[in-house]
Design an enzyme around this catalytic site. Sequence first.
Site, short mmCIF file in Angstrom:
data_model
loop_
_atom_site.label_atom_id
_atom_site.label_comp_id
_atom_site.label_asym_id
_atom_site.label_seq_id
_atom_site.Cartn_x
_atom_site.Cartn_y
_atom_site.Cartn_z
N GLN A 233 0.83 -1.21 0.00
CA GLN A 233 0.00 0.00 0.00
C GLN A 233 0.86 1.25 0.00
O GLN A 233 0.35 2.35 -0.22
CB GLN A 233 -0.89 0.02 1.24
CG GLN A 233 -1.80 -1.17 1.37
CD GLN A 233 -2.40 -1.25 2.76
OE1 GLN A 233 -3.39 -0.60 3.06
NE2 GLN A 233 -1.80 -2.05 3.63
N ASN A 234 2.14 1.09 0.29
CA ASN A 234 3.03 2.24 0.46
C ASN A 234 3.36 2.88 -0.89
O ASN A 234 3.55 2.19 -1.89
CB ASN A 234 4.31 1.82 1.17
CG ASN A 234 4.03 1.28 2.57
OD1 ASN A 234 2.98 1.57 3.15
ND2 ASN A 234 4.95 0.50 3.10
N ASP B 27 5.94 5.14 -1.13
CA ASP B 27 7.26 5.75 -0.96
C ASP B 27 8.32 5.20 -1.91
O ASP B 27 9.41 5.77 -2.02
CB ASP B 27 7.73 5.61 0.49
CG ASP B 27 7.59 4.18 1.02
OD1 ASP B 27 7.94 3.22 0.29
OD2 ASP B 27 7.13 4.01 2.17
N HIS C 1 -1.20 1.34 -4.61
CA HIS C 1 -1.63 2.73 -4.40
C HIS C 1 -0.78 3.73 -5.19
O HIS C 1 -0.92 4.94 -4.99
CB HIS C 1 -1.60 3.08 -2.92
CG HIS C 1 -2.70 2.43 -2.13
ND1 HIS C 1 -2.72 2.40 -0.76
CD2 HIS C 1 -3.82 1.78 -2.53
CE1 HIS C 1 -3.81 1.75 -0.35
NE2 HIS C 1 -4.47 1.36 -1.42
N CYS D 69 -0.18 22.80 -20.23
CA CYS D 69 -1.54 23.35 -20.34
C CYS D 69 -1.92 24.23 -19.15
O CYS D 69 -3.02 24.77 -19.11
CB CYS D 69 -2.55 22.23 -20.50
SG CYS D 69 -2.84 21.28 -18.98
N THR E 286 0.43 -3.47 8.40
CA THR E 286 -0.81 -2.94 7.84
C THR E 286 -1.99 -3.30 8.72
O THR E 286 -2.03 -4.41 9.27
CB THR E 286 -1.05 -3.45 6.41
OG1 THR E 286 -2.34 -3.02 5.97
CG2 THR E 286 -0.96 -4.97 6.31
N THR E 287 -2.94 -2.38 8.85
CA THR E 287 -4.15 -2.67 9.61
C THR E 287 -5.15 -3.49 8.81
O THR E 287 -6.14 -3.96 9.36
CB THR E 287 -4.82 -1.35 10.06
OG1 THR E 287 -5.03 -0.52 8.91
CG2 THR E 287 -3.96 -0.61 11.08
N ASN F 7 3.04 -7.12 13.32
CA ASN F 7 2.40 -5.85 13.65
C ASN F 7 2.32 -5.73 15.16
O ASN F 7 1.86 -6.67 15.82
CB ASN F 7 1.00 -5.78 13.04
CG ASN F 7 0.48 -4.37 12.92
OD1 ASN F 7 0.50 -3.61 13.88
ND2 ASN F 7 0.01 -4.00 11.73
N GLY G 173 0.26 -4.02 16.85
CA GLY G 173 -1.13 -3.90 17.27
C GLY G 173 -2.00 -5.01 16.74
O GLY G 173 -1.57 -5.86 15.95
#
EC number: 2.3.1.286
Length: 263
Positions: A108-109, A111, A126, A158, A197-198, A222, A224
Amino acid sequence: MKQPDFTEIADLIDQSHRILFITGAGLSADSGLPTYRGIGGLYDDADTEEGMPIEVALSGDMLRQRPEITWKYLLQVERACRGAGFNLAHRLIAELERLKPQTWVLTQNIDGFHRAAGSQQLIEIHGKVGELSCPKCHYEMIANDYSQIDGMPICPRCHGVMRPNVVLFGEMLPEPAVEVLHREMMRGFDLVFSVGTTSVFPYISQPVFEARKWNAKVIEINPGITEVSPFVHYKLPMRAVEAMEAIWEAMGQPVPQQQAALS
């Protein structure tokens, strides 16, 4: 769900042919990047100065209606990340691809750290923050950083407002990346890692749920609890670099020097 056993995980890697790493902001947090939401988030439980959630400010609708707001926060986020590079976890994932050529990364990063670290079989679902394009005339340019952007980047062809080639909130995923993801999901995987990642997006959690059909093991790295935590086989409540280094050592592989892992 088992407690960390790095020898078991090393054995699973050894036995696996196709491995998938699903990565999120927690992986790049070890490079000093903010995660925006969650542990150590840049906008944790707080709205922007305009009184809106960061997800609204960084949405496709806001970019079309009030691009100055979206670019205000794009510049703020980029400034917080500027100067960072890939970390040891990115490096070890790339090294694992060298050992196991059917290793893929779904990230998803935006960077670009996975690519900089050497990963080649990479699905940047992404997009990439370092690419800008004009929605009107499709002029494209590379922006290694946003230090030269004052307010909003204007297309030299433009004079429209340019945008980063990333998926803003509420926008569709890039079709080429989705096609590659679907192709590799059809082939299945022997081992799935969910790292930093969540897993709130269905296309990020889906491989974890598909693993049962593939008879694959799932390992989550993770600190969490996440959307997929109840469904994994191994839960490593650790930061990415710490966990990947421990796994690498259990594999009997020499760990690259940490300083060599920064771009």
